[in-house]
Design a protein around this motif. Structure first.
Motif, PDB file in Angstrom:
ATOM      1  N   VAL A  34       1.139 -14.033 -51.108  1.00 15.42           N
ATOM      2  CA  VAL A  34       1.027 -15.019 -52.180  1.00 15.42           C
ATOM      3  C   VAL A  34       0.173 -14.442 -53.299  1.00 15.42           C
ATOM      4  CG1 VAL A  34       0.341 -17.362 -52.801  1.00 15.42           C
ATOM      5  CG2 VAL A  34       1.212 -16.891 -50.508  1.00 15.42           C
ATOM      6  N   ARG A  36      -0.738 -15.099 -57.836  1.00 14.30           N
ATOM      7  CA  ARG A  36      -0.695 -16.098 -58.915  1.00 14.30           C
ATOM      8  C   ARG A  36      -0.574 -15.394 -60.254  1.00 14.30           C
ATOM      9  NH1 ARG A  36      -4.390 -21.275 -58.927  1.00 14.30           N
ATOM     10  NH2 ARG A  36      -2.402 -22.215 -59.508  1.00 14.30           N
ATOM     11  N   SER A  42       2.119 -19.949 -58.669  1.00 19.39           N
ATOM     12  CA  SER A  42       2.043 -19.196 -57.418  1.00 19.39           C
ATOM     13  C   SER A  42       3.380 -18.532 -57.104  1.00 19.39           C
ATOM     14  CB  SER A  42       1.662 -20.125 -56.265  1.00 19.39           C
ATOM     15  OG  SER A  42       0.393 -20.705 -56.490  1.00 19.39           O
ATOM     16  N   PHE A 110       6.990 -22.018 -53.761  1.00 19.37           N
ATOM     17  CA  PHE A 110       6.485 -23.220 -53.099  1.00 19.37           C
ATOM     18  C   PHE A 110       7.293 -24.451 -53.503  1.00 19.37           C
ATOM     19  CE2 PHE A 110       2.428 -20.783 -52.621  1.00 19.37           C
ATOM     20  CZ  PHE A 110       2.291 -20.921 -51.245  1.00 19.37           C
ATOM     21  N   GLU A 117       1.044 -24.868 -50.330  1.00 18.67           N
ATOM     22  CA  GLU A 117      -0.173 -24.143 -50.674  1.00 18.67           C
ATOM     23  C   GLU A 117      -1.371 -24.716 -49.916  1.00 18.67           C
ATOM     24  OE1 GLU A 117       0.063 -22.799 -55.241  1.00 18.67           O
ATOM     25  OE2 GLU A 117       0.277 -24.950 -54.949  1.00 18.67           O
ATOM     26  N   TYR A 119      -5.743 -24.210 -50.122  1.00 20.53           N
ATOM     27  CA  TYR A 119      -6.849 -23.595 -50.857  1.00 20.53           C
ATOM     28  C   TYR A 119      -8.151 -23.729 -50.068  1.00 20.53           C
ATOM     29  CZ  TYR A 119      -3.910 -23.290 -55.039  1.00 20.53           C
ATOM     30  OH  TYR A 119      -2.906 -22.981 -55.922  1.00 20.53           O
ATOM     31  N   PRO A 126      -3.876 -19.162 -53.543  1.00 16.27           N
ATOM     32  CA  PRO A 126      -3.560 -20.011 -52.395  1.00 16.27           C
ATOM     33  C   PRO A 126      -3.131 -19.217 -51.171  1.00 16.27           C
ATOM     34  CG  PRO A 126      -1.752 -20.051 -53.959  1.00 16.27           C
ATOM     35  CD  PRO A 126      -2.850 -19.253 -54.604  1.00 16.27           C
TER      36      PRO A 126
END
Length: 211
Positions: A34, A36, A42, A110, A117, A119, A126
């Motif tokens: 993953v 960003r 994401s 996602f 996700e 966090y 994520p």
């Protein structure tokens, strides 16, 4: 045994050759990486090339295909410097495999799958919710594999989040307790099961089971 010479392999059509060569090296790890974008979108992508590089310091690596076409994972890692690696379980395999579809960087996988996700405080990248082993990584270096144009990404392990029941004696992780899968070839997902675990092997001393 059926022989495949180098010439025979090279003369195979594309898909049979891909299947043969991606399968012949054995089972591979199955992970979702993953990243960003600068805009906070994401990106999720399935990878079968994540490997251990060393424990002191804690390093790992993975292979990226040539950047002759846009590679969202690569661009995001270079832009922000961090990414997460998440083990895939049996219940995730349909959505994990769909993450290999070529979505535009403005679209998060996602939003196109049932993956969610997750966090943690102080971490902007994520993780994948439900993954029993989650790894926060920091980009360190890369090496071009000149023979085929792929890139070996080197990263440090910055933080680990591990489901408690996996942690066995002296922090060995028993992955089969959470049905962590492996990849056979390009598109086949398998569930490994523990068969045996042995003590450290020493010359002239019989191998002993640890189970």
């Amino acid at each position: 045994m059926i022989p495949f010479s180098k010439e025979t392999i090279q003369n195979l059509s594309k898909i049979p050759r891909l299947n043969l060569i991606n399968s012949c090296t054995g089972y591979k790890s199955a992970n979702l990486i993953v990243t960003r974008t600068f805009k906070g979108i994401s990106n999720v992508a399935v990878f079968s090339s994540v490997t251990h590089l060393g424990s002191d310091p804690a390093l790992l690596g993975f292979i990226l295909r040539p950047t002759t076409v846009p590679r969202n994972t690569y661009k995001n890692i270079k832009d922000l410097g961090y990414f997460t690696i998440n083990h895939i379980t049996e219940s995730m395999i349909v959505d994990a495999h769909h993450s290999s579809a070529s979505y535009d960087e403005s679209i998060s996988e996602f939003d196109k799958t049932n993956l969610e996700e997750e966090y943690y405080d102080g971490i902007s990248i994520p993780f994948v919710k439900g993954s029993p082993v989650q790894i926060l990584c920091k980009y360190l270096n890369e090496y071009e594999i000149k023979e085929n144009g792929t890139i070996h990404i080197i990263a440090s392990i910055e933080q680990l989040f591990i489901k408690e029941n996996l942690i066995q004696n002296e922090n060995w992780l028993r992955l089969d307790l959470e049905n962590v899968v492996s990849i056979n070839g390009l598109d086949a997902y398998c569930v490994p099961k523990l068969v045996e675990r042995f003590e450290y092997a020493r010359p002239n001393i019989p191998t002993k089971s640890m189970l």
